[in-house]
Design a protein around this motif. Structure first.
Motif, short mmCIF file in Angstrom:
data_model
loop_
_atom_site.label_atom_id
_atom_site.label_comp_id
_atom_site.label_asym_id
_atom_site.label_seq_id
_atom_site.Cartn_x
_atom_site.Cartn_y
_atom_site.Cartn_z
N LEU A 144 0.83 -1.21 0.00
CA LEU A 144 0.00 0.00 0.00
C LEU A 144 0.86 1.26 0.00
CD1 LEU A 144 -2.78 -1.04 2.52
CD2 LEU A 144 -3.12 -0.52 0.11
N GLN A 145 1.91 1.25 0.79
CA GLN A 145 2.79 2.40 0.87
C GLN A 145 3.46 2.68 -0.47
OE1 GLN A 145 5.83 2.08 3.88
NE2 GLN A 145 6.38 4.22 3.70
N ALA A 146 3.96 1.64 -1.13
CA ALA A 146 4.61 1.82 -2.43
C ALA A 146 3.62 2.34 -3.46
CB ALA A 146 5.22 0.50 -2.89
N ASP A 147 2.40 1.81 -3.46
CA ASP A 147 1.39 2.29 -4.40
C ASP A 147 0.99 3.73 -4.11
OD1 ASP A 147 1.29 0.00 -5.96
OD2 ASP A 147 -0.47 -0.84 -4.96
N LEU A 148 0.88 4.10 -2.83
CA LEU A 148 0.55 5.49 -2.49
C LEU A 148 1.65 6.45 -2.92
CD1 LEU A 148 -1.13 5.09 1.02
CD2 LEU A 148 -2.23 5.79 -1.12
N GLU A 149 2.90 6.07 -2.71
CA GLU A 149 4.01 6.94 -3.12
C GLU A 149 4.02 7.12 -4.63
OE1 GLU A 149 7.53 5.36 -1.24
OE2 GLU A 149 6.86 6.02 0.74
N ALA A 150 3.75 6.05 -5.38
CA ALA A 150 3.68 6.16 -6.84
C ALA A 150 2.48 7.02 -7.25
CB ALA A 150 3.58 4.77 -7.46
#
Length: 189
Positions: A144-150
């Motif tokens: 989730l964190q990686a997708d939010l940063e992207a």
């Protein structure tokens, strides 16, 4: 006559003892009741939903959005509540966090539009409010964190269209394999 004097004192002693036992039972019952009233993850979902950005605001404020379709009875949704709360604290100023309860018929158009058939179901919307990716089921915090940063960087989401553990759902609010939505797909015997 001495027996008559002893009898009332014994009766008074029994009344005091019985009163103390009754008081202790009441105190224990109240303590147990209050102890069972501690907040649960389900209450946490309600709290997060109350503080979520309304969908209409999210679609018009120029920020990217993470939209979650959830239900209070969904164990996968409950399991993710803590992670989502932490992510909201970290990214809430840059991303709209929207929560739509699938048990509320108000959201049926969105449920159909995004083809929600299991929950939690996440839809990532760009700054213009267009859906650019979806994930289904429990997602690790790091995903989730990686997708939010992207999403914030307007870059391709590394885990777009990922699938994890879900609770089945259809637009009628019933599990396809059971008449009880809380069965999470279990066969009714």
């Amino acid at each position: 006559m001495s027996d008559n004097l002893t009898q009332p004192q014994g009766t008074v002693g029994k009344r005091i003892r019985n009163s103390l036992i009754a008081f202790a039972a009441i105190a224990l019952s109240v303590s147990l009741f209050l102890g069972l009233q501690t907040p649960t993850e389900s209450a946490s979902l309600d709290g997060q939903a109350e503080s979520a950005v309304p969908l209409e605001v999210a679609l018009n404020n120029g920020k990217p959005t993470l939209m979650e379709f959830y239900a209070n009875w969904c164990t996968s949704c409950q399991a993710m509540a803590k992670d989502l709360q932490e992510l909201k604290q970290d990214y809430g100023s840059d991303v709209n966090f929207v929560m739509l309860n699938v048990d509320n018929s108000k959201w049926l158009p969105e449920i159909l539009r995004y083809r929600v058939d299991g929950i939690p179901h996440f839809v990532y919307l760009n700054r213009q409010g267009d859906a650019i990716a979806q994930t289904l089921g429990e997602q690790p915090h790091s995903v989730l964190q990686a997708d939010l940063e992207a999403l914030i960087a307007n870059a391709p989401l590394p885990y777009a269209n990922a699938t994890g553990k879900t609770s089945e759902f259809n637009a009628q609010g019933q599990s396809p394999s059971s008449s009880d939505p809380r069965s999470h797909g279990a066969q009714v015997q």
